[in-house]
Scaffold this motif. Structure first.
Motif, short mmCIF file in Angstrom:
data_model
loop_
_atom_site.label_atom_id
_atom_site.label_comp_id
_atom_site.label_asym_id
_atom_site.label_seq_id
_atom_site.Cartn_x
_atom_site.Cartn_y
_atom_site.Cartn_z
N ARG A 21 16.04 51.06 90.38
CA ARG A 21 14.63 50.65 90.36
C ARG A 21 13.77 51.62 91.17
O ARG A 21 12.70 52.04 90.72
CB ARG A 21 14.49 49.23 90.90
N ILE A 22 14.23 51.98 92.36
CA ILE A 22 13.47 52.91 93.19
C ILE A 22 13.43 54.28 92.52
O ILE A 22 12.38 54.92 92.45
CB ILE A 22 14.07 53.00 94.61
N GLU A 28 8.28 57.96 87.92
CA GLU A 28 6.95 57.66 87.39
C GLU A 28 5.84 58.23 88.26
O GLU A 28 4.66 58.09 87.95
CB GLU A 28 6.77 56.15 87.27
N GLY A 29 6.19 58.84 89.39
CA GLY A 29 5.19 59.46 90.24
C GLY A 29 4.94 58.75 91.56
O GLY A 29 4.15 59.21 92.38
N VAL A 52 4.26 53.96 96.91
CA VAL A 52 2.84 54.01 96.54
C VAL A 52 2.64 55.04 95.45
O VAL A 52 3.40 56.00 95.34
CB VAL A 52 1.93 54.33 97.75
N LEU A 53 1.64 54.82 94.64
CA LEU A 53 1.29 55.75 93.58
C LEU A 53 0.04 56.50 94.01
O LEU A 53 -1.03 55.92 94.12
CB LEU A 53 1.04 55.01 92.26
N PRO A 54 0.17 57.80 94.32
CA PRO A 54 -0.99 58.56 94.76
C PRO A 54 -2.08 58.57 93.69
O PRO A 54 -1.79 58.62 92.49
CB PRO A 54 -0.44 59.97 94.99
N SER A 55 -3.32 58.53 94.14
CA SER A 55 -4.46 58.58 93.23
C SER A 55 -4.72 60.02 92.80
O SER A 55 -4.46 60.96 93.55
CB SER A 55 -5.69 58.03 93.94
#
Length: 58
Positions: A21-22, A28-29, A52-55
């Protein structure tokens, strides 16, 4: 700037599924945020990891 925050859901057993999962989220980024957390529930080790998903916006 962070777009979103996630965990590997609720803390789960530290097993191959948790690792998958990790790893999937990292592919996925998402990036790791802080260190993992571990605790025990009987004989089972329970793990958690914030990601966290960076913006795209800075």
């Amino acid at each position: 700037m962070w777009k979103s925050c996630a965990t590997a859901s609720s803390p789960v057993p530290d097993d191959a599924e948790f690792c998958r999962r990790i790893s999937g989220l990292l592919e996925e980024g998402y990036v790791l945020h802080g260190g993992p957390t571990l605790t025990c529930k009987g004989d089972t080790v329970i793990a958690g990891q914030a990601v966290v998903l960076p913006s795209d916006q800075d």
